[in-house]
Structures are given as structure tokens and as C-alpha cells.
Write a protein that holds these residues in place. Structure first.
Motif, PDB file in Angstrom:
ATOM      1  N   MET A  13     -32.763  40.627  27.438  1.00 56.38           N
ATOM      2  CA  MET A  13     -31.561  40.056  26.813  1.00 56.38           C
ATOM      3  C   MET A  13     -31.086  38.867  27.641  1.00 56.38           C
ATOM      4  N   THR A  14     -30.851  37.751  27.026  1.00 53.24           N
ATOM      5  CA  THR A  14     -30.401  36.548  27.718  1.00 53.24           C
ATOM      6  C   THR A  14     -28.951  36.270  27.376  1.00 53.24           C
ATOM      7  N   LEU A  15     -28.159  36.053  28.405  1.00 55.38           N
ATOM      8  CA  LEU A  15     -26.770  35.695  28.169  1.00 55.38           C
ATOM      9  C   LEU A  15     -26.690  34.212  27.854  1.00 55.38           C
ATOM     10  N   ASP A  16     -25.985  33.870  26.779  1.00 56.29           N
ATOM     11  CA  ASP A  16     -25.762  32.462  26.469  1.00 56.29           C
ATOM     12  C   ASP A  16     -24.419  32.320  25.755  1.00 56.29           C
ATOM     13  N   ALA A  17     -23.947  31.071  25.722  1.00 54.70           N
ATOM     14  CA  ALA A  17     -22.601  30.821  25.200  1.00 54.70           C
ATOM     15  C   ALA A  17     -22.457  31.179  23.730  1.00 54.70           C
ATOM     16  N   LEU A  18     -23.540  31.231  22.982  1.00 53.38           N
ATOM     17  CA  LEU A  18     -23.458  31.526  21.551  1.00 53.38           C
ATOM     18  C   LEU A  18     -23.015  32.959  21.285  1.00 53.38           C
ATOM     19  N   ARG A  19     -23.033  33.801  22.327  1.00 56.34           N
ATOM     20  CA  ARG A  19     -22.585  35.185  22.159  1.00 56.34           C
ATOM     21  C   ARG A  19     -21.058  35.303  22.252  1.00 56.34           C
ATOM     22  N   LEU A  20     -20.375  34.220  22.584  1.00 57.67           N
ATOM     23  CA  LEU A  20     -18.915  34.274  22.604  1.00 57.67           C
ATOM     24  C   LEU A  20     -18.381  34.624  21.214  1.00 57.67           C
ATOM     25  N   GLU A  21     -17.401  35.497  21.177  1.00 57.63           N
ATOM     26  CA  GLU A  21     -16.851  35.935  19.890  1.00 57.63           C
ATOM     27  C   GLU A  21     -15.819  34.922  19.400  1.00 57.63           C
ATOM     28  N   VAL A  22     -16.205  34.138  18.405  1.00 62.69           N
ATOM     29  CA  VAL A  22     -15.296  33.165  17.779  1.00 62.69           C
ATOM     30  C   VAL A  22     -15.415  33.320  16.265  1.00 62.69           C
ATOM     31  N   PRO A  23     -14.336  33.071  15.531  1.00 57.03           N
ATOM     32  CA  PRO A  23     -14.383  33.223  14.072  1.00 57.03           C
ATOM     33  C   PRO A  23     -15.132  32.065  13.420  1.00 57.03           C
ATOM     34  N   ASP A  24     -15.569  32.284  12.185  1.00 56.49           N
ATOM     35  CA  ASP A  24     -16.239  31.228  11.426  1.00 56.49           C
ATOM     36  C   ASP A  24     -15.246  30.142  11.034  1.00 56.49           C
ATOM     37  N   ILE A  25     -15.790  28.923  10.860  1.00 57.37           N
ATOM     38  CA  ILE A  25     -14.978  27.823  10.334  1.00 57.37           C
ATOM     39  C   ILE A  25     -14.807  28.031   8.836  1.00 57.37           C
ATOM     40  N   LEU A  26     -13.562  28.156   8.400  1.00 54.11           N
ATOM     41  CA  LEU A  26     -13.278  28.413   6.985  1.00 54.11           C
ATOM     42  C   LEU A  26     -12.898  27.140   6.236  1.00 54.11           C
ATOM     43  N   GLN A  27     -12.407  26.144   6.985  1.00 57.91           N
ATOM     44  CA  GLN A  27     -12.009  24.874   6.363  1.00 57.91           C
ATOM     45  C   GLN A  27     -12.783  23.746   7.025  1.00 57.91           C
ATOM     46  N   GLU A  28     -13.719  23.179   6.286  1.00 61.58           N
ATOM     47  CA  GLU A  28     -14.541  22.118   6.850  1.00 61.58           C
ATOM     48  C   GLU A  28     -13.773  20.807   7.002  1.00 61.58           C
ATOM     49  N   ASP A  29     -12.730  20.620   6.203  1.00 63.23           N
ATOM     50  CA  ASP A  29     -11.896  19.418   6.344  1.00 63.23           C
ATOM     51  C   ASP A  29     -11.037  19.553   7.591  1.00 63.23           C
ATOM     52  N   ALA A  30     -11.022  18.544   8.413  1.00 63.67           N
ATOM     53  CA  ALA A  30     -10.248  18.573   9.647  1.00 63.67           C
ATOM     54  C   ALA A  30      -8.767  18.797   9.343  1.00 63.67           C
TER      55      ALA A  30
END
Length: 469
Positions: free
Chosen positions: A1-18
Motif C-alpha cells: 500500500m502506498t501513501l499518497d495525497a489522493l487518499r485525502l478525504e475531500v468531497p466531490d466538486i458539485l459545481q463546475e462553475d467557479a
């Protein structure tokens, strides 16, 4: 198992418009005009939406800096050990989410500077630390994801050589000023038996650890190393492995928590350390090495019981006035105490240090103190320390015909004859050496006595030793 930043728990982007940030500061200023709870709800809703919206790195960074200032504003209401509402805990976790997403954007860019990366790692870790602290302050188990992300942020800092980069962050309660110190501050807090701490002691301990935590070190793990200390598995969802838990993960992700320098520093002069901080550190230090000694062996003892809570109610119960009871279930017991399970709603009545009378069908009523508490999905777990002796109701007066105040007299027989007496009173109701008049039930005479210094005290009650004829 490799630790990498992509394993950080963050929610999905729901609004693509800034998201538009043009009026963000205006909305935050308007929220401050509302009562604290409504303001927190409004600010949390704003942050929740922004964390799930597409934004440039600079936009997100500026927005999070604004929310960090809002955190300082709202945290000021809880700086004196006052327990925060659950909304504030969610606010801390949501700011941590924002900084984790900002970190991902920084790592996906071109060659971030070490100070910039160190700052973002630190801020994400700081708000995870705040979430951890506030969970402990409310006697609630922190979510498993909190430890997964904390370990990962430490791992990233280790590999990006950011652990000891100083960060100027004027927060309260005081955090350590490096990522290494802040992460180890969290570990030490978690190892300090936080559910046994009295109300308000978790923030005090967190601040007391700030100047010391960076002295500890997470060293590479060696199976032949029999030194004292805890083992940290950076892939696990817990702060450290249990003392009797064998490491099963890849040794590449295992660390030995070396506390030697920290334990030495505890005994060095610290002019800025208060007496309360010093006492608290001394009280919890033995937990850090992983050995929690039990004075009495415990045995399973399932059964229904009830608690009479607080000195006034105990006084009424001893007079057979039948005050209200809290239903509970006994889980295990020992000569020194017991573990109970109560309904979660009873938490506000049963802080650490509360005086209770334990009633069960199979034993005489027992006076006890709440030693620790822990809230989880099962309910409120309570650890009781038995106070051996016969509890009796008494009345106290400042003059023979003055208003009465309830007290509880704890009387314990002494080998060879005689009794030890302890008078339980609410904290700060009377002062030391104040002359009082004491009266027992069914006794017309009153005994005059100067109130001695307590020999046992909690945040709620104190026991004063008495010599009675």
C-alpha cells in the motif's frame, strides 16, 4: 500500500462553475451580526458550498484565509474551556476539508515553494487538530477519517521536508508552530486518556503541550527495539496501536514514538507554564508510554441500576424524599468502581467530577464520583470511582439560626475503632476556615466547626476532612 495525497478525504466538486467571491466578506460580516448559533450555521453553509465548487488556487486560498479569520472570531467564545456546540466542530472539520482541497491543487501545480506547501499542510493539520480537540471536549469519539488524513499529512510533510518549517499562526488554544509539533501534539492529546479529563481540561492540556510536542520524534520502527513508547501505523485509522496490538502493516509505514527528550523537558523550568498546566501534564504523562495500570481487577456484572445525580439530589435521596433518578446499566464492576452505560441525553448532568449515588437492587447505595466518560453510538459510558463509607445527609448554617445548606457526610470506620469523616459540599459555596454550624438528622444539637481545606476536589464538589466527637 502506498501513501499518497489522493487518499485525502475531500468531497466531490458539485459545481463546475467557479463560485463568486465578490460579496464573500460582506456575507461573513453580516453573519457576525447574528446570534452565535445562527451565525455559525450561515458561515458553515457558505463554506460547505465553496468547498464543493470549482475555484482557482488563488481564489480558494483567499477564501480560506477569510474563513480562518472567522474561525478566530467564533473560537473566542470557547477560549475559557467552554464546550462548543456541534456546529463549531463541523465548522473546524469543514475548514480542514477546504485546506485539504487547496493542498491537492498546490501539489498538482508546478514546483510549489516549501514555505507555501508547509503553510497549507500546517493549516489542514491545524483544523483537523481543532476537530479532534473539540470532539474530546464534548466526550465524543473522533471520526476514523480524521486520523487517516492526519497520518497522511504527516507523511506528506516528511517526504516534502516540511515537518520543521516554522509557521506563524496566532490561534487559540495554542498550537505548536511546526507540522511535526502539531501532529505530535494531537498524538499526545489522544494518548492522555482524554475521556477522563474534567470539563475544560482538554483545551488546557492542548495548550500545555504546544511548546513541548515538537521535542518528541517518530523514529523508524524496528521489530527488535524493546524501548518504551507507542507504535504509530501511518496507514491505520487510530492514533497509535494499542499496547497489546502487534504491528501487522508494512514496516515502512510504522514509527516508534520516542518521548525521551519530551519527558526530560517536563521537569525543566518553564516560566510561561501555569501551575494548572504543570499539574495536568504530570497527571497524564504516565499514559503516554502505553501502560494503564488498574488498581483493581474488574469483572463483568450486567444489571440495571440507577444514579442519583448531584449533591442536592443525593441529600434528598438520603432523607427519603425520592428525587429523580437516571436509569443506567452496569457493565462491569470492581472493589474500586464500576462502568455504566446511560442514555446519551444524560451527558449534561454527568460531567467528569460529578458526585452520584449508585442504587441497585443487590447492594446498599454507594457514593461515587464520575471518573471518566465516553460518548459513542451505544450511549454514554461512565467510569465511577467508589467513595467507601456511609453517606449521611447533613445541614450547614453560617449561624445557628441562619439559612440551611445541604451537605453529605461520608463516614468510614477506622481499624481499631473510630471514624474518618469527610464533608462533601459544592465548590466555592463556603471558604476555607469559615465557621459553620453542622447538624445531623434527628439530632437537635449543632456542632460548630471551622471548615478545613479540602482533601479531594473536582470541578463541581469538594470533600473536607472533619473531626467529630
Amino acid at each position: 500500500m502506498t501513501l499518497d495525497a489522493l487518499r485525502l478525504e475531500v468531497p466531490d466538486i458539485l459545481q463546475e462553475d467557479a463560485a463568486s467571491l465578490a460579496d464573500l466578506n460582506e456575507q461573513l460580516a453580516e453573519a457576525r451580526l447574528q446570534p452565535q448559533e445562527h451565525a455559525l450555521q450561515q458561515v458553515l453553509s457558505l463554506l460547505f458550498r465553496l468547498n464543493r465548487s470549482a475555484m482557482t488556487l488563488l481564489e480558494r486560498q483567499r477564501a480560506l484565509q477569510s474563513f480562518s479569520e472567522e474561525y478566530r472570531h467564533y473560537a473566542a467564545a470557547y477560549c475559557a474551556g467552554v464546550a462548543p456546540p456541534i456546529l463549531f466542530v463541523r465548522f473546524c472539520a469543514e475548514i480542514a476539508t477546504g485546506f485539504k482541497r487547496l493542498l491537492l491543487q498546490i501539489l498538482q501545480g508546478r514546483q510549489p515553494s516549501r514555505p507555501h506547501l508547509a503553510w497549507c499542510l500546517y493549516m489542514a493539520q491545524h483544523f483537523l487538530a481543532q476537530s479532534l480537540l473539540r470532539h474530546y471536549q464534548l466526550y465524543q469519539e473522533p471520526p476514523a477519517s480524521l486520523w487517516r488524513d492526519s497520518h497522511l499529512l504527516y507523511w506528506l510533510g516528511e517526504h516534502q521536508e516540511c515537518l520543521d518549517e516554522p509557521v506563524a499562526a496566532a490561534f487559540q488554544p495554542q498550537p505548536a508552530n511546526t507540522l511535526r509539533g502539531l501532529y505530535q501534539q494531537m498524538l499526545l492529546l489522544a494518548l492522555s486518556n482524554p475521556f477522563h479529563l474534567a470539563e475544560g481540561e482538554s483545551p488546557l492540556l492542548f495548550s500545555a503541550l504546544a511548546p513541548l510536542a515538537s521535542l518528541a520524534r517518530l523514529l523508524p520502527w524496528d521489530v527488535d527495539d524493546d524501548a518504551e513508547g507507542q507504535t504509530v501505523d501511518l496507514t491505520e485509522s487510530q492514533p497509535c496501536l494499542a499496547y497489546d496490538q502487534a504491528p501487522e502493516g508494512d514496516s515502512h509505514y510504522l514509527r516508534r514514538f520516542e518521548l525521551g527528550a519530551l519527558l526530560v523537558a517536563l521537569h525543566e523550568p518553564a516560566p510561561l507554564q501555569s501551575a494548572l498546566e504543570r499539574q495536568l501534564l504530570e497527571r497524564v504523562r504516565h499514559h503516554w508510554l502505553g501502560r494503564q495500570q488498574r488498581r483493581h481487577a474488574r469483572s463483568d456484572h450486567a444489571g440495571d441500576c440507577s444514579l442519583v445525580v448531584g449533591l442536592t439530589a443525593i441529600h434528598a435521596q438520603l432523607l427519603e424524599h425520592r428525587p429523580g433518578h437516571c436509569a443506567a446499566q452496569m457493565l462491569d464492576t470492581s472493589p474500586g468502581g464500576a462502568r455504566l452505560l446511560c442514555h446519551a441525553d444524560q451527558g449534561r448532568l454527568l460531567p467528569v467530577g460529578q458526585l452520584v449515588l449508585l442504587l441497585s437492587s443487590s447492594a446498599t447505595p454507594t457514593l461515587a464520583l464520575v471518573r471518566w466518560r465516553h460518548l459513542n453510538v451505544e450511549g454514554l459510558h461512565l467510569g465511577l470511582r467508589y467513595l467507601k463509607g456511609l453517606p449521611r445527609p447533613v445541614w450547614l448554617r453560617r449561624a445557628p439560626s441562619a439559612q440551611t445548606h445541604p451537605g453529605v457526610l461520608q463516614s468510614t470506620p477506622v481499624q481499631g475503632g473510630g471514624w474518618h469523616h469527610g464533608l462533601w459540599l459544592p465548590n466555592e459555596q463556603f471558604v476555607e476556615e469559615e465557621n459553620l454550624w453542622l447538624q445531623l438528622p434527628n439530632v437537635h444539637n449543632q456542632a460548630a466547626l471551622p471548615l478545613p481545606a479540602p482533601n479531594l476536589a473536582t470541578p463541581l464538589v469538594a470533600r473536607h476532612p472533619l473531626k467529630l466527637a
